[in-house]
Design a protein around this motif. Structure first.
Motif, short mmCIF file in Angstrom:
data_model
loop_
_atom_site.label_atom_id
_atom_site.label_comp_id
_atom_site.label_asym_id
_atom_site.label_seq_id
_atom_site.Cartn_x
_atom_site.Cartn_y
_atom_site.Cartn_z
N MET A 1 0.82 -1.19 0.00
CA MET A 1 0.00 0.00 0.00
C MET A 1 0.86 1.25 0.00
O MET A 1 0.77 2.02 -0.89
CB MET A 1 -0.94 -0.06 1.21
N LEU A 2 1.72 1.42 1.00
CA LEU A 2 2.58 2.59 1.03
C LEU A 2 3.84 2.35 0.23
O LEU A 2 4.45 1.30 0.32
CB LEU A 2 2.96 2.95 2.48
N ASN A 3 4.22 3.36 -0.54
CA ASN A 3 5.42 3.26 -1.35
C ASN A 3 6.45 4.25 -0.81
O ASN A 3 6.35 5.45 -1.08
CB ASN A 3 5.09 3.55 -2.81
N THR A 4 7.39 3.76 -0.04
CA THR A 4 8.39 4.64 0.58
C THR A 4 9.36 5.22 -0.44
O THR A 4 10.06 6.17 -0.13
CB THR A 4 9.17 3.89 1.68
N ASP A 5 9.38 4.66 -1.65
CA ASP A 5 10.26 5.18 -2.71
C ASP A 5 9.57 6.30 -3.50
O ASP A 5 10.21 6.96 -4.31
CB ASP A 5 10.68 4.07 -3.67
N SER A 6 8.30 6.48 -3.27
CA SER A 6 7.53 7.48 -4.00
C SER A 6 7.90 8.89 -3.57
O SER A 6 8.32 9.11 -2.43
CB SER A 6 6.03 7.25 -3.75
N THR A 7 7.72 9.84 -4.48
CA THR A 7 7.91 11.24 -4.12
C THR A 7 6.67 11.79 -3.41
O THR A 7 6.72 12.86 -2.83
CB THR A 7 8.21 12.09 -5.37
N LYS A 8 5.58 11.03 -3.47
CA LYS A 8 4.34 11.45 -2.81
C LYS A 8 4.48 11.24 -1.30
O LYS A 8 4.85 10.16 -0.86
CB LYS A 8 3.17 10.64 -3.34
N PRO A 9 4.18 12.27 -0.51
CA PRO A 9 4.29 12.13 0.94
C PRO A 9 3.44 10.99 1.49
O PRO A 9 2.36 10.70 0.97
CB PRO A 9 3.80 13.48 1.47
N LEU A 12 -0.23 11.68 2.34
CA LEU A 12 -1.13 11.68 1.18
C LEU A 12 -1.45 10.26 0.73
O LEU A 12 -2.58 9.97 0.33
CB LEU A 12 -0.50 12.46 0.01
N GLN A 13 -0.45 9.38 0.80
CA GLN A 13 -0.70 7.98 0.45
C GLN A 13 -1.71 7.35 1.42
O GLN A 13 -2.57 6.58 0.98
CB GLN A 13 0.62 7.19 0.47
N ILE A 14 -1.61 7.69 2.69
CA ILE A 14 -2.57 7.20 3.70
C ILE A 14 -3.97 7.69 3.34
O ILE A 14 -4.93 6.91 3.32
CB ILE A 14 -2.17 7.68 5.12
N ALA A 15 -4.10 8.98 3.05
CA ALA A 15 -5.40 9.56 2.72
C ALA A 15 -5.99 8.90 1.47
O ALA A 15 -7.17 8.54 1.44
CB ALA A 15 -5.29 11.07 2.53
N GLU A 16 -5.16 8.72 0.45
CA GLU A 16 -5.64 8.11 -0.80
C GLU A 16 -6.03 6.64 -0.58
O GLU A 16 -6.98 6.16 -1.19
CB GLU A 16 -4.58 8.23 -1.89
N TRP A 17 -5.30 5.95 0.28
CA TRP A 17 -5.64 4.55 0.56
C TRP A 17 -7.00 4.46 1.24
O TRP A 17 -7.83 3.63 0.87
CB TRP A 17 -4.55 3.91 1.41
N ILE A 18 -7.24 5.32 2.22
CA ILE A 18 -8.54 5.31 2.90
C ILE A 18 -9.64 5.68 1.91
O ILE A 18 -10.72 5.07 1.92
CB ILE A 18 -8.53 6.23 4.13
N LEU A 56 -6.55 15.47 6.82
CA LEU A 56 -6.81 15.94 5.46
C LEU A 56 -8.21 15.51 5.02
O LEU A 56 -8.97 16.30 4.44
CB LEU A 56 -5.74 15.39 4.51
N LEU A 57 -8.57 14.26 5.33
CA LEU A 57 -9.89 13.74 4.96
C LEU A 57 -11.00 14.39 5.79
O LEU A 57 -12.11 14.58 5.29
CB LEU A 57 -9.91 12.22 5.11
N VAL A 58 -10.70 14.75 7.01
CA VAL A 58 -11.67 15.48 7.84
C VAL A 58 -11.88 16.87 7.24
O VAL A 58 -13.02 17.33 7.10
CB VAL A 58 -11.20 15.57 9.31
N ASP A 59 -10.79 17.53 6.86
CA ASP A 59 -10.88 18.86 6.26
C ASP A 59 -11.70 18.85 4.96
O ASP A 59 -12.39 19.83 4.66
CB ASP A 59 -9.49 19.43 5.97
N GLU A 60 -11.61 17.74 4.23
CA GLU A 60 -12.36 17.62 2.97
C GLU A 60 -13.78 17.11 3.19
O GLU A 60 -14.51 16.88 2.24
CB GLU A 60 -11.61 16.68 2.02
N LYS A 61 -14.15 16.89 4.45
CA LYS A 61 -15.49 16.43 4.85
C LYS A 61 -15.80 15.01 4.38
O LYS A 61 -16.95 14.62 4.25
CB LYS A 61 -16.57 17.40 4.37
N ILE A 62 -14.74 14.22 4.15
CA ILE A 62 -14.90 12.81 3.80
C ILE A 62 -15.08 12.00 5.09
O ILE A 62 -15.85 11.05 5.13
CB ILE A 62 -13.67 12.32 2.99
#
Length: 125
Positions: A1-9, A12-18, A56-62
């Motif tokens: 799930m998480l890609n530690t080699d990614s440039t994406k923080p 953000l990966q946690i938020a996108e996974w959820i 981040l997901l709370v801020d977006e009202k998800i």
């Protein structure tokens, strides 16, 4: 799930996974989601990083907070994710695809045919 080699923080990966878990139905409206500590333990990350993704997901009202109980999927969470991904993520990918097709001098008809073929292949799987 998480890609530690990614440039994406990671947050953000946690938020996108959820978000993806909500889209595929693993979390439904009003379901409790993982806490920052559960996520930190699952992925061996700092709880503050997990909290940043959740907030981040709370801020977006998800997601919404129930004081003392945790975070839950909002009634409009899935719809918000669909609209966000359609209007930003997917549109950006399509834009890149069109630019690449034009650089390759591919006609609109050829591009649409490629998309249709791939779409049909995905339906068969």
């Amino acid at each position: 799930m998480l890609n530690t080699d990614s440039t994406k923080p990671i947050y953000l990966q946690i938020a996108e996974w959820i978000e993806s878990e909500i889209l595929i139905g693993n979390f439904q409206e009003d379901d409790k989601v993982y806490s920052q500590y559960q996520l930190a333990e699952m992925y061996t990350i700092n709880p503050a990083t997990a909290a940043k993704g959740l907030n981040l997901l709370v801020d977006e009202k998800i997601l919404y907070k129930k004081r003392g109980l945790g975070l839950f999927v909002s009634s409009t969470g899935k719809e918000i994710i669909i609209n966000k991904r359609k209007n930003f993520t997917l549109k950006g990918l399509v834009r890149e695809l069109v630019i690449e097709a034009k650089q390759l001098q591919l006609s609109e008809k050829e591009l649409m045919m490629m998309i249709k073929e791939l779409y049909e292949e995905e339906d068969k799987q």
